[in-house]
Scaffold this active site. Structure first.
Site, mmCIF file in Angstrom:
data_model
loop_
_atom_site.group_PDB
_atom_site.id
_atom_site.type_symbol
_atom_site.label_atom_id
_atom_site.label_comp_id
_atom_site.label_asym_id
_atom_site.label_seq_id
_atom_site.Cartn_x
_atom_site.Cartn_y
_atom_site.Cartn_z
ATOM 1 C CE LYS A 129 -4.545 0.623 0.108
ATOM 2 N NZ LYS A 129 -5.545 -0.195 -0.609
ATOM 3 C CG ASP A 169 -7.119 3.335 -1.337
ATOM 4 O OD1 ASP A 169 -7.494 2.155 -1.302
ATOM 5 O OD2 ASP A 169 -7.271 4.122 -0.383
#
Length: 448
Positions: A129, A169
């Site tokens: 991430k 995201d």
């Protein structure tokens, strides 16, 4: 639930000592360790080979400055992050988040969760991430472009189609992916599948926009069916109004539900006649305006400032699709009191742990994020496959593969929960099923 195994207790203490102040990461690791305790006790080789100690330690954490110039010529400096958590089953895969709340703690916990989520898809992708505390809201296209180019000036050294493939995201949509990809291509001279969520004109996949929302509903419908229930005729509340929420509303409606509420970061709308999704798309996707404008042309609807109150609306099914920690214990108790029988997570960890425990204790079906919202990363992996083949599947082909993956995820986690003595606990089942695949790959590859 608390850790009882002495080895896992000691391991958790080590995690806390090594990650002081990283509260969200610590909470997430503890939750996973509690879930996999019966696995660890049944398989002592996981302790002997140090798999658990390697599993809770990210393989790599990259932190860097991101200087950029606004339209007035002023220099700003943000922080950028990429946490590459685990590559045992494939190249790192996970989104980039642009939001003021982004910290190393947040990115670490998301990367750890992403490892398990990616494992559940059964596709060969590891977990990562990244992101920055940059806020794209209120910025011009040129300001966003300059930020993205500066961000990629550092990130490009750490990613690649067979190494790490980021996606979007929160705060990173088609515009940002385009700017990031253009800069990567300029820096490396390579036209490759290094990012997913790309535009259709340069290697993107059909159905990627819809994937997380559709996948959430495919998973939830399978979970409901196993309990003798369905979306058909159900009243649904969906938080958020981004891609995940929008397409969850679309698919839930197609499956026969009536969605009566949506929200954005300012507040929520309640339309007892059913949300007019076309109107919401016009407001949010075309005009980029606030959702409160919906009530101007829908006399049956009301708008309320603030977001938490959305969970006071009576519903059968709740789909939190906004952000983490949006369903508090109080909200969960209200949902239970109002007769809600299913909560399924479209956002990343939107339900706090005490709320999850309360929902499960009340017999509410609970679909954890790492399973229920895996449709996005699953379709990103399908985009990677298409890029590798220099080929594109039709919308229907991708959608069919997505549904097959999400149905498979439900049955995989349900089976894992039953095998390890926690039948019906899909949170534990998801952690167990996701961990087992990663752990077996780590055992096979040795200490590395």
């Amino acid at each position: 639930m608390a850790l009882k195994n002495s080895y896992l207790c000691d391991l958790m203490k080590k995690v806390e000592q090594r990650n002081p102040g990283d509260t969200q990461f610590q909470i997430t690791v503890r939750s996973v360790l509690e879930s996999i305790e019966p696995v660890v006790e049944a398989r002592p080789e996981l302790i002997e080979k140090g798999v658990l100690e390697m599993f809770v330690e990210p393989e790599r954490i990259v932190k860097f400055r991101v200087p950029w110039v606004d339209d007035a010529g002023k220099v700003h400096v943000n922080r950028g992050y990429r946490v590459q958590s685990n590559s045992a089953i494939g190249p790192y895969k996970g989104g980039l988040r642009l939001h003021p709340s982004v910290t190393e703690d947040i990115v670490k916990f998301l990367a750890f969760e992403q490892t398990l989520k990616n494992s559940l898809t059964t596709l060969p992708i590891g977990g990562a991430k990244g992101g920055s505390d940059f806020d794209p809201k209120g910025k011009s296209d040129m300001e966003v472009m300059r930020f993205c180019q500066s961000f990629m000036n550092e990130l490009y050294r750490h990613i690649g189609p067979d190494c790490d493939v980021p996606a979007g995201d929160i705060g990173v949509g088609a515009r940002e992916i385009g700017y990031l990809y253009g800069q990567y291509k300029k820096l490396t001279g390579q036209y490759c599948g290094v990012l997913t969520g790309k535009g259709l004109s340069y290697g993107g996949s059909l159905a990627r926009t819809q994937a997380t929302g559709y996948g959430l509903c495919y998973f939830t419908e399978e979970m409901l069916n196993a309990a003798g229930k369905s979306f058909k005729g159900a009243t649904v509340v969906v938080s958020g109004s981004g891609n995940v929420a929008t397409y969850a509303v679309e698919k839930a409606t197609q499956l026969g539900a009536k969605v009566v509420a949506m929200s954005d970061s300012n507040g929520y709308i309640h339309d007892p006649d059913g949300i007019d999704l076309a109107a919401v798309k016009q407001i949010k996707e075309v005009r980029r305006a606030r959702i409160k404008e919906y009530v101007a042309n829908h006399p049956s609807a009301t708008y309320t400032e603030g977001c938490s109150g959305i969970w006071t609306i009576k519903c059968d099914i709740a789909l939190p699709c906004a952000t983490q920690n949006e369903i508090s214990l109080e909200s969960a108790q209200t949902l239970i009191a109002n007769g809600c029988y299913c909560v399924s997570e479209g956002a990343n960890m939107p339900t706090v742990i005490p709320a999850i425990e309360a929902l499960q204790a009340a017999g509410v079906l609970f679909g954890p994020a790492k399973a229920a919202n895996a449709g996005g990363v699953a379709t990103s992996a399908l985009e990677m496959s298409q890029n590798s083949m220099r080929y594109s599947w039709t919308f229907e082909e991708v959608d069919a593969k997505l549904k097959q993956i999400m149905v498979g995820i439900y049955h995989n986690i349900a089976s894992a929960a039953k095998t390890y003595g926690c039948e019906g606990n899909f949170e534990a089942g998801a952690n167990i099923a996701g961990f087992l695949k990663v752990a077996d790959a780590m055992l096979a590859q040795g200490v590395c």
